[in-house]
Write a protein that holds these residues in place. Structure first.
Motif, PDB file in Angstrom:
ATOM      1  N   LEU A 117       0.843  -1.125  -0.036  1.00 31.13           N
ATOM      2  CA  LEU A 117       0.076   0.012  -0.029  1.00 31.13           C
ATOM      3  C   LEU A 117       0.795   1.409   0.144  1.00 31.13           C
ATOM      4  N   ALA A 118       1.920   1.115   0.844  1.00 36.73           N
ATOM      5  CA  ALA A 118       2.879   2.362   0.922  1.00 36.73           C
ATOM      6  C   ALA A 118       3.570   2.540  -0.651  1.00 36.73           C
ATOM      7  N   PHE A 119       3.879   1.310  -1.226  1.00 34.99           N
ATOM      8  CA  PHE A 119       4.593   1.436  -2.429  1.00 34.99           C
ATOM      9  C   PHE A 119       3.869   2.109  -3.477  1.00 34.99           C
ATOM     10  N   ALA A 120       2.459   1.566  -3.491  1.00 37.39           N
ATOM     11  CA  ALA A 120       1.436   2.243  -4.351  1.00 37.39           C
ATOM     12  C   ALA A 120       1.384   3.614  -4.301  1.00 37.39           C
ATOM     13  N   ALA A 121       1.338   3.867  -2.821  1.00 37.21           N
ATOM     14  CA  ALA A 121       0.904   5.448  -2.746  1.00 37.21           C
ATOM     15  C   ALA A 121       2.082   6.483  -3.107  1.00 37.21           C
ATOM     16  N   VAL A 122       3.340   5.716  -2.863  1.00 36.95           N
ATOM     17  CA  VAL A 122       4.450   6.632  -3.733  1.00 36.95           C
ATOM     18  C   VAL A 122       4.435   6.687  -5.115  1.00 36.95           C
ATOM     19  N   LEU A 123       3.865   5.565  -5.655  1.00 29.10           N
ATOM     20  CA  LEU A 123       4.013   5.643  -7.205  1.00 29.10           C
ATOM     21  C   LEU A 123       2.801   6.482  -7.692  1.00 29.10           C
ATOM     22  N   MET A 124       1.771   6.475  -6.833  1.00 34.01           N
ATOM     23  CA  MET A 124       0.357   7.279  -7.170  1.00 34.01           C
ATOM     24  C   MET A 124       0.734   8.906  -7.207  1.00 34.01           C
ATOM     25  N   PHE A 125       1.231   9.337  -5.963  1.00 30.10           N
ATOM     26  CA  PHE A 125       1.554  10.569  -5.667  1.00 30.10           C
ATOM     27  C   PHE A 125       2.675  11.200  -6.088  1.00 30.10           C
TER      28      PHE A 125
END
Length: 144
Positions: free
Chosen positions: A49-57
């Motif tokens: 989830l943290a990895f996806a948030a970094v990619l998303m933002f």
């Protein structure tokens, strides 16, 4: 989002479920084994989830789009995220409330069956929390 990022996130989510329970499947069935499997599962899920948030933002996923389109997409993404959180968290809270109210109601009904109607009111009030969250998410999605 590129195909590589989508495949990486898909693999990470599948592995976050498969690895903890698959790795701890053999051996003695103890309570500590399940706690370890749950801890590893939670760690991998929130890491993904943290990895996806970094990619998303980070903005790199939308580098090909213009700045105005990227800002609009980011605002719409935050709207969808807030709608999902309002529904998910209200249903989580409602589920906790229903579990407490329903178990107490069943215990009370087993002693005195005349209080069935009163106990159902409390269970219904707890379920209302989920409906309020769903209504709020519809209102958020209506603004997008």
């Amino acid at each position: 989002m590129s195909l590589l990022v989508k495949m990486t996130l898909t693999a990470a989510l599948v592995l976050s479920v498969a690895v903890p329970f698959g790795a701890f499947a053999a051996g003695e069935r103890t309570k500590g084994r399940y706690k370890t499997a749950l801890a590893v599962n939670l760690l991998m899920f929130f890491g993904t989830l943290a990895f996806a948030a970094v990619l998303m933002f980070s903005g790199n996923a939308m580098a090909a789009e213009g700045a105005a389109a990227a800002g609009k997409a980011s605002a719409a993404g935050m709207g969808y995220l807030s709608a999902a959180l309002s529904t998910g968290l209200s249903c989580l809270g409602g589920g906790i409330a229903v579990s407490a109210a329903a178990s107490a109601a069943l215990g009370a009904i087993s002693e005195d069956s005349s209080i069935l109607g009163k106990s159902l009111i409390f269970v219904g009030l707890a379920e209302g929390v989920c409906l309020y969250g769903l209504i709020i998410s519809f209102m958020i999605l209506g603004q997008l």
